[in-house]
Design an enzyme around this catalytic site. Structure first.
Site, PDB file in Angstrom:
ATOM      1  N   GLY A  57     -75.638 -15.489 -56.841  1.00  0.00           N
ATOM      2  CA  GLY A  57     -74.425 -14.707 -56.599  1.00  0.00           C
ATOM      3  C   GLY A  57     -73.569 -15.397 -55.563  1.00  0.00           C
ATOM      4  CB  ALA A  58     -70.875 -17.503 -55.692  1.00  0.00           C
TER       5      ALA A  58
ATOM      6  CB  ALA B 205     -73.686 -10.873 -49.605  1.00  0.00           C
ATOM      7  N   GLY B 206     -73.402 -13.772 -50.740  1.00  0.00           N
ATOM      8  CA  GLY B 206     -74.050 -15.001 -51.198  1.00  0.00           C
ATOM      9  C   GLY B 206     -73.499 -16.227 -50.491  1.00  0.00           C
TER      10      GLY B 206
ATOM     11  CG  PHE C 119     -59.919   1.946 -43.961  1.00  0.00           C
ATOM     12  CD1 PHE C 119     -58.867   1.054 -43.988  1.00  0.00           C
ATOM     13  CD2 PHE C 119     -60.667   2.131 -45.124  1.00  0.00           C
ATOM     14  CE1 PHE C 119     -58.569   0.337 -45.129  1.00  0.00           C
ATOM     15  CE2 PHE C 119     -60.375   1.423 -46.277  1.00  0.00           C
ATOM     16  CZ  PHE C 119     -59.323   0.521 -46.291  1.00  0.00           C
TER      17      PHE C 119
ATOM     18  CG  ASP D 190     -76.668  -9.289 -65.024  1.00  0.00           C
ATOM     19  OD1 ASP D 190     -76.525  -8.286 -65.745  1.00  0.00           O
ATOM     20  OD2 ASP D 190     -75.790 -10.152 -64.868  1.00  0.00           O
TER      21      ASP D 190
ATOM     22  CD  GLN E 125     -67.574   5.102 -51.596  1.00  0.00           C
ATOM     23  OE1 GLN E 125     -67.090   3.981 -51.588  1.00  0.00           O
ATOM     24  NE2 GLN E 125     -67.877   5.747 -50.482  1.00  0.00           N
TER      25      GLN E 125
ATOM     26  CG  HIS F 235     -62.193   4.483 -53.813  1.00  0.00           C
ATOM     27  ND1 HIS F 235     -60.931   5.038 -53.738  1.00  0.00           N
ATOM     28  CD2 HIS F 235     -62.277   3.608 -52.774  1.00  0.00           C
ATOM     29  CE1 HIS F 235     -60.292   4.520 -52.700  1.00  0.00           C
ATOM     30  NE2 HIS F 235     -61.076   3.654 -52.098  1.00  0.00           N
TER      31      HIS F 235
ATOM     32  CG  LEU G 235     -59.901   0.675 -55.066  1.00  0.00           C
ATOM     33  CD1 LEU G 235     -60.675   1.948 -55.316  1.00  0.00           C
ATOM     34  CD2 LEU G 235     -60.690  -0.260 -54.186  1.00  0.00           C
TER      35      LEU G 235
ATOM     36  CD  GLU H  67     -60.872   5.126 -47.300  1.00  0.00           C
ATOM     37  OE1 GLU H  67     -61.666   4.972 -48.240  1.00  0.00           O
ATOM     38  OE2 GLU H  67     -61.231   5.342 -46.151  1.00  0.00           O
TER      39      GLU H  67
ATOM     40  NE  ARG I 213     -63.451   4.299 -49.701  1.00  0.00           N
ATOM     41  CZ  ARG I 213     -63.675   2.995 -49.763  1.00  0.00           C
ATOM     42  NH1 ARG I 213     -64.779   2.535 -50.325  1.00  0.00           N
ATOM     43  NH2 ARG I 213     -62.795   2.141 -49.267  1.00  0.00           N
TER      44      ARG I 213
ATOM     45  CG  HIS J  78     -65.329   1.815 -55.156  1.00  0.00           C
ATOM     46  ND1 HIS J  78     -64.574   0.766 -55.625  1.00  0.00           N
ATOM     47  CD2 HIS J  78     -65.361   1.680 -53.799  1.00  0.00           C
ATOM     48  CE1 HIS J  78     -64.164   0.031 -54.596  1.00  0.00           C
ATOM     49  NE2 HIS J  78     -64.640   0.550 -53.485  1.00  0.00           N
TER      50      HIS J  78
ATOM     51  NE  ARG K  21     -68.929   0.496 -49.639  1.00  0.00           N
ATOM     52  CZ  ARG K  21     -67.593   0.351 -49.652  1.00  0.00           C
ATOM     53  NH1 ARG K  21     -66.922   0.306 -48.516  1.00  0.00           N
ATOM     54  NH2 ARG K  21     -66.953   0.263 -50.804  1.00  0.00           N
TER      55      ARG K  21
ATOM     56  CG  LEU L  31     -64.903  -6.263 -47.300  1.00  0.00           C
ATOM     57  CD1 LEU L  31     -63.411  -6.378 -47.004  1.00  0.00           C
ATOM     58  CD2 LEU L  31     -65.314  -7.330 -48.316  1.00  0.00           C
TER      59      LEU L  31
END
Lengths: 591, 235
Positions: A13-14, A17-18, A117, A218, A237, A239, A249, A252, A283, A364, A406, A412
């Protein structure tokens, strides 16, 4: 012929996080990133509004306030030690991103700009606080671009457009992954000491969703097949502000800049439900309030949507009503929210500067996922035993920092903080570990067999028809409002779809870029995760955060202040583990 | 409404050369061309191959040539592009076709990598953020929007004529750093772009600006890089 590779560390995964993990791991060990998309196509890029950190650039703020807001936002299901780590380290993480070149918006004196937010508050006044660091409304895009740029600078190795189909977990140890190269259909076996999974969410089991077509779960499904559990899968969640019918989306950040919800009678209804935070309530709460309005006949024109209104004169009227001295104009909004204004113009033909925008809640974000420690190590069970050499971070993981719901911007925060922790930890591990022997041929054969079963299946069912039925079912029975009876129906229906899935037939029997095959394989993953989701939701006989049971409308801390963990060994099995509480005792959630 | 998609097909495992196929599907006028392509793939012919992910114009996967113009299939609405009920769809030009609407993006990303697409600042970082005024930040705002979809580069006649030309997208990315007050490698990037396959291959045709789904003033950005090279001043 299958191809073989050996790396100390493999990141699958890129997205944010990846790439964060890869950047940190590749500083000390031989690292490769495998992704089914080009890295810049990852879904982190669609995150809009901001990344929170208690920098206090515009007003007083403290990471402890961020932690409390996160825990309360998560309806007290978060593991509080993990939240404290996240909110404390968020500050350094945002600074690190700025040093990497991220083009944050700036305050007049040149510091990182911050805005309000949902659910982020000054803990003393209880009013919204400016905590979300942002780059217009394309903060995720800038994070993804910046991290990819740094990976290029650091010469990280990428295997782009490779789909991982199996994770080599045996006897509590992970030794790598098996992937198919999409362009050729060839099988590749990646032998590693440490493997980190960062493949994001799985919102494509719903019809109305903000999620990309590629978000099909996957890797969590692959781990489920390998006998590992998934945590808190009942918490997904919705949204509140998806574009009506499309689910795209609208950040927010619009409400952070002053936008309000308006019902069919022209009322700003959130003021009735949540008198302090109003439209900036978390949310899960906003989504339920929207449906409450619709159920009581106050949708627009009696239909199943309400408005998000960010016409400048409307924003300014409510600023005045709320005693907020700030005023906005069209130019300001075009600067701060260019992308979402364009989305409304392109996809709805509605200009938000002059017209209110029809919205409805959209599937979401997965709060649940692969259970991990605070260092991204994957857990094998509810006792804290880890799978050696296996890590997970970002949306795919459940640390749990988001609990039952969340807060905006925290996805993020999660991916940079735990992506980094995971990358650092996997490198430390890989440096002292040695490669364990694996049976390459068996691994390759089992990976290929998964795909050949689908390629050569001689059934009659079209995968697209099954997927469509699954998505409609999940919207209907496993959405914002749930009941025991509805969830039982959903489970039966999903199992029926799984049976039909075993009788599918695809058109493309080839090897090169066989997207027909890959979509069918992904559908199998979605079906498995949908089953786990409905099953966990049926088990949780209470309402908490994003999981609302009409037959159990209250939170039940006596029986359910705990995380669910589900295994699938033929049939499903559920166990639980306690929530870790440090300094924020559970309390009623009011805003 | 009924719409006919005329799609340029090529299956490397079967075909010697590309050919056109037509499919008629029932869609809403406000559906995206991507939705119509999915309708073909999911209801008529599963072998149709294309890239897509986010489906709302941010990930940059589904650049294709629609009625002869480069667009993202997820950002073009059927009602806006159908001509007499027909939409023609073919892969973007100038990159090798791999299968149907999928092209080999490797040459495109090689050009991107060539211009040092990352911030260079060799000063020890301060404890907090580096300061940047809102004006300095605004200077390169437009080019930070790039999603690397390749709509611009593959609409450029200079790129079609010579694939070694770095192309508009790479220049946009260079611009994003050259005009960032925090960056220290502008000279090196300008040197790379002054080479024969650099910025001077641009003939100011403006196709790139028209094609950009993010509304970036691509030709203007290229002009600013040329100006910096001509004058030796970055402003």
């Amino acid at each position: 012929m299958p191809q073989y590779h050996q790396f100390d560390a493999i990141v699958v995964g890129a997205g944010g996080a990846g790439l964060m993990a890869a950047l940190h791991a590749s500083r000390s060990v031989k690292t490769a990133v495998i992704s089914k998309l080009y890295p810049t196509r990852s879904h982190t890029g669609t995150a809009q509004g901001g990344i929170s950190a208690a920098l206090g650039n515009l007003e007083e703020d403290h990471w402890e306030w961020h932690a409390y807001d996160t825990i309360k936002g998560g309806d007290f299901l978060c593991d509080q030690d993990a939240v404290e780590i996240m909110c404390r380290e968020a500050i350094d993480a945002v600074i690190e991103l700025e040093h990497m070149g991220l083009p944050f918006d700036r305050t007049p004196d040149g510091r990182i700009a911050q805005r309000r937010f949902g659910g982020h508050t000054n803990n003393i006044t209880k009013k919204p606080v400016m905590r979300a660091c942002h780059a217009a409304d394309r903060t995720g895009h800038m994070i993804l671009q910046t991290l990819y740029q740094q990976c290029i600078k650091q010469n990280v190795t990428f295997f782009d457009e490779f789909q991982v189909v199996d994770v080599l977990v045996e006897n509590g140890v992970c030794n790598g992954v098996v992937a198919v190269e999409l362009a050729t259909g060839e099988i590749h076996v990646f032998h590693s000491k440490a493997t980190l999974i960062a493949t994001g969410g799985f919102g494509k089991m719903w019809k109305v969703t903000s999620n990309a077509h590629s978000l099909t779960g996957d890797l969590p499904a692959a781990l489920l097949r390998r006998g590992l559990p998934l945590e808190d899968m009942e918490f997904f969640q919705f949204h509140p502000t998806g574009i009506y019918k499309l689910g795209i989306l609208l950040s927010e950040a619009a409400r952070g800049e002053g936008a309000v919800f308006i019902n069919g009678k022209g009322e700003r209804f959130m003021a009735r439900y949540m008198p302090t935070l109003k439209d900036l309530a978390p949310r899960d709460i906003c989504s339920r309030c929207i449906y409450q309005e619709i159920r009581e006949g106050r949708g627009v024109d009696g239909k199943d949507y309400v408005y998000l209104d960010f016409r400048p004169e409307v924003i300014n009227r409510y600023f005045e009503e709320d005693g907020n001295p700030k005023r906005v104009d069209a130019h300001y909004l075009e600067q701060k929210l260019p992308d979402i204004i364009e989305f409304a113009r392109v996809y709805l033909g509605v200009d938000p500067i002059t017209q209110p925008v029809p919205i409805q809640p959209t599937a979401h974000y997965a709060m649940g996922g692969i259970p991990t420690t605070n260092d991204a190590e994957v857990l094998a069970d509810e006792t804290g035993r880890i799978v050696e050499g296996l890590y997970a971070a970002g949306e795919v993981a459940c640390v749990s920092v988001h609990g039952a719901n969340r807060l905006g911007t925290n996805s993020l925060v999660d991916l940079v903080v735990f992506g980094k922790r995971g990358g650092v930890r996997m490198a430390e591990y890989a440096k002292q570990a040695s490669f364990r022997p694996i049976n390459y041929d068996t691994a390759a054969k089992e990976g290929a067999a998964q795909l050949d079963r689908i390629r050569n299946n001689n059934g009659t069912e079209r995968p697209s028809a099954i997927r469509k039925e699954l998505q409609a079912l999940m919207d209907d029975k496993v959405g914002v409002y749930r009941t025991g009876a509805g969830l039982e129906e959903a489970l039966d229906h999903i199992r029926d779809l799984q049976a039909r899935f075993r009788r599918i037939r695809i058109d493309d029997k080839g090897y090169k870029w066989n997207t027909d095959l890959m979509e069918a394989w992904e559908l199998g993953n979605l079906l498995d995760l949908a089953e786990v989701t409905a099953y966990s939701a049926l088990w949780r006989q209470e309402s908490r955060g994003g999981h609302y049971r009409e037959d159990y409308p209250y939170r039940d801390d006596t029986n359910f202040l705990k995380h669910s963990m589900v295994w699938k060994d033929g049939k499903l099995e559920i166990r639980s583990k306690p929530v870790r509480i440090t300094r924020y005792p559970p309390e009623e959630r009011k805003y | 409404m009924k719409v006919t998609l005329k799609i340029k097909r090529f299956n490397p495992e079967v075909d010697k050369k590309p050919h056109w196929e037509s499919y008629t599907v029932d869609v809403e006028p406000t559906d995206r061309v991507l939705d119509a392509l999915h309708e073909v793939k999911w209801s008529i012919d599963g072998t149709l191959a294309l890239r897509r992910s986010c489906a709302h114009g941010i990930c940059g996967s589904d650049a294709m040539r629609i009625n002869g113009r480069n667009m993202l299939a997820c950002k073009a609405l059927v009602k806006d592009v159908a001509k007499d009920g027909v939409i023609t769809v073919e892969p973007i030009l100038g990159l090798p076709v791999v299968k149907d609407l999928i092209v080999d993006m490797a040459p495109f990303f090689a050009h991107y990598r060539a211009i040092m697409p990352y911030l260079v600042n060799n000063d020890p970082p301060p404890e907090r953020e580096r300061l940047q005024s809102p004006e300095d930040r605004a200077r390169y705002d437009d080019t930070t929007k790039c999603i690397l979809c390749a709509c611009c580069t593959t609409s450029c006649p200079s790129f079609w004529a010579r694939g070694e030309y770095v192309g508009p997208a790479a220049i946009v990315q260079a611009h994003r750093f050259i005009f960032d007050s925090r960056d220290q490698a502008a000279e090196e990037r300008l040197r790379i772009l002054s080479e024969p396959d650099g910025v001077w291959r641009c003939r100011t045709v403006f196709n790139c600006t028209e094609a950009c789904p993010r509304g970036i003033q691509v030709t203007k950005a290229i002009g600013e890089v040329k100006e910096a090279l001509r004058t030796g001043v970055i402003r």
